[in-house]
Scaffold this motif. Sequence first.
Motif, PDB file in Angstrom:
ATOM      1  N   LEU A  33     -62.457 -79.594  98.055  1.00  0.00           N
ATOM      2  CA  LEU A  33     -62.832 -79.027  99.258  1.00  0.00           C
ATOM      3  C   LEU A  33     -64.124 -78.645  99.310  1.00  0.00           C
ATOM      4  CD1 LEU A  33     -59.475 -77.165 100.325  1.00  0.00           C
ATOM      5  CD2 LEU A  33     -60.166 -79.493 100.830  1.00  0.00           C
ATOM      6  N   ARG A  34     -64.697 -78.798 100.690  1.00  0.00           N
ATOM      7  CA  ARG A  34     -65.983 -78.071 101.111  1.00  0.00           C
ATOM      8  C   ARG A  34     -65.443 -76.848 102.266  1.00  0.00           C
ATOM      9  NH1 ARG A  34     -69.310 -83.229 100.562  1.00  0.00           N
ATOM     10  NH2 ARG A  34     -70.768 -82.746  98.795  1.00  0.00           N
ATOM     11  N   ALA A  35     -66.370 -76.045 102.231  1.00  0.00           N
ATOM     12  CA  ALA A  35     -66.185 -74.953 103.111  1.00  0.00           C
ATOM     13  C   ALA A  35     -67.500 -74.448 103.776  1.00  0.00           C
ATOM     14  CB  ALA A  35     -65.123 -73.995 102.739  1.00  0.00           C
ATOM     15  N   ILE A  36     -67.443 -74.000 105.113  1.00  0.00           N
ATOM     16  CA  ILE A  36     -68.437 -73.027 105.619  1.00  0.00           C
ATOM     17  C   ILE A  36     -67.672 -71.901 106.348  1.00  0.00           C
ATOM     18  CG2 ILE A  36     -69.990 -74.801 106.063  1.00  0.00           C
ATOM     19  CD1 ILE A  36     -69.211 -74.832 109.010  1.00  0.00           C
ATOM     20  N   ALA A  37     -68.251 -70.524 106.387  1.00  0.00           N
ATOM     21  CA  ALA A  37     -67.563 -69.475 106.686  1.00  0.00           C
ATOM     22  C   ALA A  37     -68.456 -68.671 107.743  1.00  0.00           C
ATOM     23  CB  ALA A  37     -66.947 -68.856 105.577  1.00  0.00           C
ATOM     24  N   VAL A  38     -67.984 -68.010 108.522  1.00  0.00           N
ATOM     25  CA  VAL A  38     -68.764 -66.948 109.278  1.00  0.00           C
ATOM     26  C   VAL A  38     -67.762 -65.745 109.352  1.00  0.00           C
ATOM     27  CG1 VAL A  38     -69.611 -68.520 110.621  1.00  0.00           C
ATOM     28  CG2 VAL A  38     -67.850 -67.698 111.425  1.00  0.00           C
ATOM     29  N   PRO A  39     -68.454 -64.535 109.899  1.00  0.00           N
ATOM     30  CA  PRO A  39     -67.606 -63.303 109.655  1.00  0.00           C
ATOM     31  C   PRO A  39     -67.145 -63.111 111.044  1.00  0.00           C
ATOM     32  CG  PRO A  39     -69.986 -62.791 110.056  1.00  0.00           C
ATOM     33  CD  PRO A  39     -69.767 -64.116 109.735  1.00  0.00           C
ATOM     34  N   VAL A  40     -65.858 -62.145 111.093  1.00  0.00           N
ATOM     35  CA  VAL A  40     -65.362 -61.732 112.423  1.00  0.00           C
ATOM     36  C   VAL A  40     -65.891 -60.182 112.568  1.00  0.00           C
ATOM     37  CG1 VAL A  40     -63.277 -61.475 113.704  1.00  0.00           C
ATOM     38  CG2 VAL A  40     -63.477 -63.416 112.374  1.00  0.00           C
ATOM     39  N   ILE A  41     -66.661 -59.937 113.276  1.00  0.00           N
ATOM     40  CA  ILE A  41     -67.485 -58.539 113.388  1.00  0.00           C
ATOM     41  C   ILE A  41     -66.957 -58.050 114.980  1.00  0.00           C
ATOM     42  CG2 ILE A  41     -69.293 -57.239 113.539  1.00  0.00           C
ATOM     43  CD1 ILE A  41     -70.912 -59.758 112.098  1.00  0.00           C
ATOM     44  N   CYS A  77     -63.286 -62.765 107.596  1.00  0.00           N
ATOM     45  CA  CYS A  77     -63.967 -63.972 107.674  1.00  0.00           C
ATOM     46  C   CYS A  77     -63.134 -65.301 107.882  1.00  0.00           C
ATOM     47  CB  CYS A  77     -64.917 -64.128 106.259  1.00  0.00           C
ATOM     48  SG  CYS A  77     -66.201 -62.816 106.137  1.00  0.00           S
ATOM     49  N   ILE A  78     -63.781 -66.376 108.754  1.00  0.00           N
ATOM     50  CA  ILE A  78     -63.014 -67.322 108.756  1.00  0.00           C
ATOM     51  C   ILE A  78     -63.904 -68.420 108.335  1.00  0.00           C
ATOM     52  CG2 ILE A  78     -61.458 -66.552 110.797  1.00  0.00           C
ATOM     53  CD1 ILE A  78     -63.310 -68.045 112.563  1.00  0.00           C
ATOM     54  N   ASN A  79     -63.171 -69.750 108.062  1.00  0.00           N
ATOM     55  CA  ASN A  79     -63.795 -70.914 107.414  1.00  0.00           C
ATOM     56  C   ASN A  79     -63.285 -72.067 107.988  1.00  0.00           C
ATOM     57  OD1 ASN A  79     -61.490 -71.507 106.347  1.00  0.00           O
ATOM     58  ND2 ASN A  79     -62.103 -71.110 104.207  1.00  0.00           N
ATOM     59  N   LEU A  80     -64.163 -73.203 107.877  1.00  0.00           N
ATOM     60  CA  LEU A  80     -63.595 -74.459 108.007  1.00  0.00           C
ATOM     61  C   LEU A  80     -63.530 -75.100 106.540  1.00  0.00           C
ATOM     62  CD1 LEU A  80     -65.456 -76.193 111.315  1.00  0.00           C
ATOM     63  CD2 LEU A  80     -63.296 -75.694 110.873  1.00  0.00           C
ATOM     64  N   VAL A  81     -62.409 -75.806 106.358  1.00  0.00           N
ATOM     65  CA  VAL A  81     -62.236 -76.388 104.913  1.00  0.00           C
ATOM     66  C   VAL A  81     -61.999 -78.034 105.395  1.00  0.00           C
ATOM     67  CG1 VAL A  81     -61.918 -74.227 103.800  1.00  0.00           C
ATOM     68  CG2 VAL A  81     -60.019 -75.700 104.726  1.00  0.00           C
ATOM     69  N   TRP A  82     -62.681 -78.891 104.428  1.00  0.00           N
ATOM     70  CA  TRP A  82     -62.319 -80.085 104.612  1.00  0.00           C
ATOM     71  C   TRP A  82     -62.531 -80.895 103.317  1.00  0.00           C
ATOM     72  CZ3 TRP A  82     -66.752 -77.796 105.774  1.00  0.00           C
ATOM     73  CH2 TRP A  82     -67.879 -78.186 105.166  1.00  0.00           C
ATOM     74  N   PRO A  83     -61.986 -81.893 102.841  1.00  0.00           N
ATOM     75  CA  PRO A  83     -61.768 -82.614 101.485  1.00  0.00           C
ATOM     76  C   PRO A  83     -63.448 -83.293 101.582  1.00  0.00           C
ATOM     77  CG  PRO A  83     -59.840 -83.381 102.756  1.00  0.00           C
ATOM     78  CD  PRO A  83     -60.583 -82.696 103.686  1.00  0.00           C
ATOM     79  N   ARG A  84     -64.231 -82.813 100.557  1.00  0.00           N
ATOM     80  CA  ARG A  84     -65.640 -83.242 100.507  1.00  0.00           C
ATOM     81  C   ARG A  84     -66.056 -84.777 100.442  1.00  0.00           C
ATOM     82  NH1 ARG A  84     -65.042 -80.495  95.240  1.00  0.00           N
ATOM     83  NH2 ARG A  84     -65.074 -81.812  93.663  1.00  0.00           N
ATOM     84  N   ARG A  85     -64.824 -85.476 100.182  1.00  0.00           N
ATOM     85  CA  ARG A  85     -64.933 -86.996 100.262  1.00  0.00           C
ATOM     86  C   ARG A  85     -65.144 -87.667 101.569  1.00  0.00           C
ATOM     87  NH1 ARG A  85     -59.694 -86.335  98.986  1.00  0.00           N
ATOM     88  NH2 ARG A  85     -58.209 -87.583 100.400  1.00  0.00           N
ATOM     89  N   PHE A  86     -64.701 -86.557 102.676  1.00  0.00           N
ATOM     90  CA  PHE A  86     -64.771 -87.218 103.983  1.00  0.00           C
ATOM     91  C   PHE A  86     -65.902 -87.117 104.789  1.00  0.00           C
ATOM     92  CE2 PHE A  86     -59.919 -87.137 104.099  1.00  0.00           C
ATOM     93  CZ  PHE A  86     -59.640 -88.309 103.501  1.00  0.00           C
ATOM     94  N   ALA A  87     -66.546 -85.995 104.427  1.00  0.00           N
ATOM     95  CA  ALA A  87     -67.727 -85.607 105.423  1.00  0.00           C
ATOM     96  C   ALA A  87     -68.668 -84.615 104.827  1.00  0.00           C
ATOM     97  CB  ALA A  87     -66.951 -84.901 106.594  1.00  0.00           C
ATOM     98  N   ALA A  88     -70.057 -84.899 104.883  1.00  0.00           N
ATOM     99  CA  ALA A  88     -71.096 -83.954 104.423  1.00  0.00           C
ATOM    100  C   ALA A  88     -70.960 -83.038 105.271  1.00  0.00           C
ATOM    101  CB  ALA A  88     -72.289 -84.977 104.642  1.00  0.00           C
ATOM    102  N   ARG A  89     -71.666 -81.638 104.325  1.00  0.00           N
ATOM    103  CA  ARG A  89     -71.818 -80.551 104.877  1.00  0.00           C
ATOM    104  C   ARG A  89     -72.634 -80.352 106.338  1.00  0.00           C
ATOM    105  NH1 ARG A  89     -75.320 -76.054 103.683  1.00  0.00           N
ATOM    106  NH2 ARG A  89     -75.677 -77.230 101.790  1.00  0.00           N
ATOM    107  N   THR A  90     -73.631 -81.291 106.230  1.00  0.00           N
ATOM    108  CA  THR A  90     -74.602 -81.377 107.378  1.00  0.00           C
ATOM    109  C   THR A  90     -73.702 -81.573 108.486  1.00  0.00           C
ATOM    110  OG1 THR A  90     -75.604 -83.508 106.703  1.00  0.00           O
ATOM    111  CG2 THR A  90     -76.675 -81.300 105.824  1.00  0.00           C
ATOM    112  N   ASP A  91     -73.150 -82.715 108.373  1.00  0.00           N
ATOM    113  CA  ASP A  91     -72.518 -83.147 109.561  1.00  0.00           C
ATOM    114  C   ASP A  91     -71.483 -82.251 110.192  1.00  0.00           C
ATOM    115  OD1 ASP A  91     -73.758 -85.535 109.181  1.00  0.00           O
ATOM    116  OD2 ASP A  91     -72.160 -86.641 108.000  1.00  0.00           O
TER     117      ASP A  91
END
Length: 266
Positions: free
Chosen positions: A209-217, A225-239
Amino acid sequence: MSSDDAVRSVMRAMQILRALQDLQRASLAELQRHTGLPKPTLLRLMHTLEAEQAVWRPQGDGLWRPAVLLQPTRILRDEHLRLVEAAMPALEALRERVIWPSDLAVRQGLSMRLLETTRRASGLAVNRDPIGHRIDLLRSAVGRAYLAHCPPAERASLLRQLQRRPGAARDLPERIEALVAEVLRQGYAVRDPHYGGSDASIDTFDDQLRAIAVPVIARKRVLGCINLVWPRRFAARTDVVARHLRDLQQAASAIADAWVAGAAPR
């Protein structure tokens, strides 16, 4: 049996299990004194618990013993349950909008802990960690998001504790300083590329998986904190960042607003 009777039976069964855990072994008379339950009710519940293998009574002494361990989890503190209640509508709405699932994590000690997730509801073939799963503070996206946004005094305390760990890198303060600067500049945190989702090396375990995350403040406090996770073979992080970072940030704001709205007045 009415619903009220069923609830009462469950409460009484939990009362018995807690009493047995305190006593370790007890006669029926001792349990009756400890719980205050009528003897017929107590005996009926003991036989039910025995049938469910929650208690047992060896023939040698005839005393009842617990067969399960009741261990309250810090994951289910009232404040965590309130955060889950505030978060899930926003996380479900986020999943429906962007497809990829999300996790909600809180800091406990030198780790993050998985509090809730929409991975199951997503229907995607994404690794599903159990609730309460320990998440690396330094290498995960949610951990890095937390470190970057927690108060400086808290971050300094965490750094001192991390430095006392066996094998801690000498340049850890510099690494964390650079990490914080990067997260604040980007507006989100990412995983360490060598982190596979567990304490094991990525060569041993890799959730793919890949993930990006941000805080809940809310009220100048990082609730989690919450994230988005996705299989790295499906999408590039930049997209994913280009298409969905704003959605993730809006979900974090919605959770904070819901938490504040549900909080007791100060």
